[in-house]
Design an enzyme around this catalytic site. Structure first.
Site, mmCIF file in Angstrom:
data_model
loop_
_atom_site.group_PDB
_atom_site.id
_atom_site.type_symbol
_atom_site.label_atom_id
_atom_site.label_comp_id
_atom_site.label_asym_id
_atom_site.label_seq_id
_atom_site.Cartn_x
_atom_site.Cartn_y
_atom_site.Cartn_z
ATOM 1 N N ARG A 367 23.791 -10.169 -8.569
ATOM 2 C CA ARG A 367 24.425 -8.851 -8.669
ATOM 3 C C ARG A 367 25.208 -8.703 -9.973
ATOM 4 O O ARG A 367 25.681 -7.617 -10.279
ATOM 5 C CB ARG A 367 25.328 -8.622 -7.452
ATOM 6 N N VAL A 368 25.372 -9.796 -10.698
ATOM 7 C CA VAL A 368 25.996 -9.700 -12.024
ATOM 8 C C VAL A 368 24.948 -9.270 -13.041
ATOM 9 O O VAL A 368 25.217 -8.517 -13.967
ATOM 10 C CB VAL A 368 26.640 -11.048 -12.412
#
Length: 504
Positions: A367-368
């Site tokens: 999700r980064v």
């Protein structure tokens, strides 16, 4: 005369005597079994306080009731019996921290178990710490290179991130994180990331082999191994990850980068379930207590990248979860997935096909994202994930044996070569610049005329060729961390020269 001297001496001592009253909270053990002691008579005890028991043994106060409390004993309890005295210590469970722990193997109480003598640390910290607040954090944008092409290219991990490693037993989860630890040596130089590996409920032989691998690779010197083996009480498995997190927080709070690996949190949840049931806490779903989610969330929230005002240190967490028959929708896996910043799903089917690391591209996510990638990797690996996902879908379709159009065949052939490129043996993490060269060659079509069975050998020889004849490309990639027009031109020329001289 002699009697007078004695009397005078006694009088002097009486005059000098200062009576000091020492108040101790003392209780008594009323029952003990399965590592749990029930104690009465310590009404002022606080949660997670250490309780002193006979034989220099300590327990952790977990259940606080009106007339008694449940204490989990840390270590052996054969010598403790009903009626023994228990005392409050007035302090929470703490463990030693500091650079002196690097290169050592310790138990969850910080006691060395590697036979190398005592550890002379100057500082201790409580194993339960508050997670940094929102204003104390900074966004995750510095890459933590694992040395694994498939991860650094498609599912990048940043410093301060929490990335879950999930998969069935024997699917390569531990091998993946060991490669990540070894890679910090070549990736960090003077600023090597400090690593903490927490082994929860594993066999001692397995842990000893892992420590030997780290030692042989020269990685143990910047690593702390925390061991709660399968033969240890459940209480030690319960506190082990918190100990590892506390050791990592010491480095983070001193402006350094640290990586902590929890192997694995499934066994940690089992240990907590066992303790909770023995403490007679009400069971919930799958017999886990109601606070099992909080157990892991308060652990993983401690991983963070701190702001510049707090020293810019970071603590990256790689928790591992073991699934049963690939079921990632079970209770504990879904809990931990919701807490972390993405997951890397290792699939047994791919593992047995020889695709290692056996990463399922469709179910894995960071999700980064690309904000934790260097510009060079972002440029060349941008479409890699999509192309592999398309290939896996078409591969399943192609098994039915229909006639395929040329475009589909082209996607399949390209996908097979990309898959071969991303294969990587254990304990052989690749430096960032070598990864860039191999992925560049694969994504730019230079493998189209290379037989699939020869792709691995081709890539290996290409890396060696550039080392021997075009090493300045590596130097520029290491320095600039991006592919400029000049570097791209040099790289294309080097690959074309290699292809002409290569006899494959």
């Amino acid at each position: 005369m002699k009697h007078e001297e004695i009397i005078k001496t006694l009088k002097d001592q009486i005059d000098k005597f200062e009576g000091k009253t020492q108040i101790e909270s003392v209780g008594r053990v009323i029952s003990i079994s399965d590592g749990i002691a029930e104690i009465v008579g310590l009404p002022d005890t606080v949660a997670s306080e250490m309780i002193e028991l006979p034989g220099n043994t300590f327990g952790l106060a977990l259940n606080l009731q009106q007339n008694k409390m449940g204490v989990v004993i840390l270590g052996s309890y054969d010598h403790i019996k009903e009626g023994d005295i228990a005392k409050r210590t007035g302090r929470l469970l703490s463990v030693p921290v500091g650079g002196e722990l690097l290169g050592r193997v310790v138990d969850p109480l910080g006691i060395p178990v590697d036979g190398k003598g005592p550890i002379n640390t100057k500082l201790t910290m409580p194993i339960e710490q508050d997670a940094p607040g929102v204003l104390d954090r900074e966004s995750v944008k510095t890459p933590l290179h694992t040395g694994i092409k498939a991860i650094d290219g498609m599912i990048p991990i940043g410093r301060g991130q929490r990335e879950l490693i999930i998969g069935d037993r024997q699917s390569g989860k531990t091998s993946l994180v060991i490669d990540a630890i070894i890679n910090q040596k070549q990736d960090g130089g003077k600023n090597t990331v400090r690593c903490i590996y927490v082994a929860i409920g594993q066999r001692k032989a397995t842990t000893a082999r892992l420590v030997k691998e780290l030692e042989d690779a020269g990685a143990l010197e910047y690593t702390v191994v925390v061991v709660a083996s399968s033969s240890d009480p459940a209480s030690l498995s319960y506190i082990a990850p918190y100990t590892g997190s506390t050791i990592g927080e010491y480095f983070r709070d001193n402006g350094q980068d640290a990586l902590v690996i929890y192997d694995d949190l499934s066994k940690h949840a089992w240990a907590y379930r066992q303790i909770s049931l023995l403490l007679r806490r009400p069971p919930g779903r799958e017999a886990y207590p109601g606070d099992i989610f909080y157990l892991h969330s308060r652990l993983l929230e401690r991983a963070a990248r701190l702001s510049k005002e707090k020293g810019s240190g970071s603590l990256t967490a790689l928790p591992i979860i073991e699934t049963q028959a690939g079921d990632i929708s079970a209770y504990i896996p879904t809990n931990v997935i919701s807490i972390t910043d993405g997951q890397i799903f290792l699939e047994s089917r791919l593992f047995y096909q020889g695709i290692r690391p056996a990463i399922n591209v469709g179910l894995s996510v960071s999700r980064v994202g690309s904000s934790a990638q260097t510009k060079a990797m972002k440029k060349i690996a941008g479409k890699l994930r999509l192309e592999l996902a398309q290939y896996r879908d078409l591969e399943a379709f192609a098994q039915f044996g229909q006639d395929l159009d040329p475009e589909t065949l082209n996607v399949l052939e390209r996908g097979r070569r990309l898959t071969e490129t991303l294969k990587q043996p254990n304990l052989e993490p690749l430096p960032f610049e070598e990864q860039v060269v191999q992925i560049f060659a694969a994504t730019q079509g230079y493998l189209a005329d290379v037989p699939v069975s020869k792709v691995g050998e081709f890539q290996k020889k290409l890396v060696e060729y550039i080392h021997n004849f075009e090493d300045k490309i590596y130097a520029e990639l290491r320095e600039k961390r991006e592919i400029t027009e000049e570097i791209e031109k040099q790289l294309r020329q080097a690959i074309e020269k290699f292809k002409k001289t290569n006899t494959n």
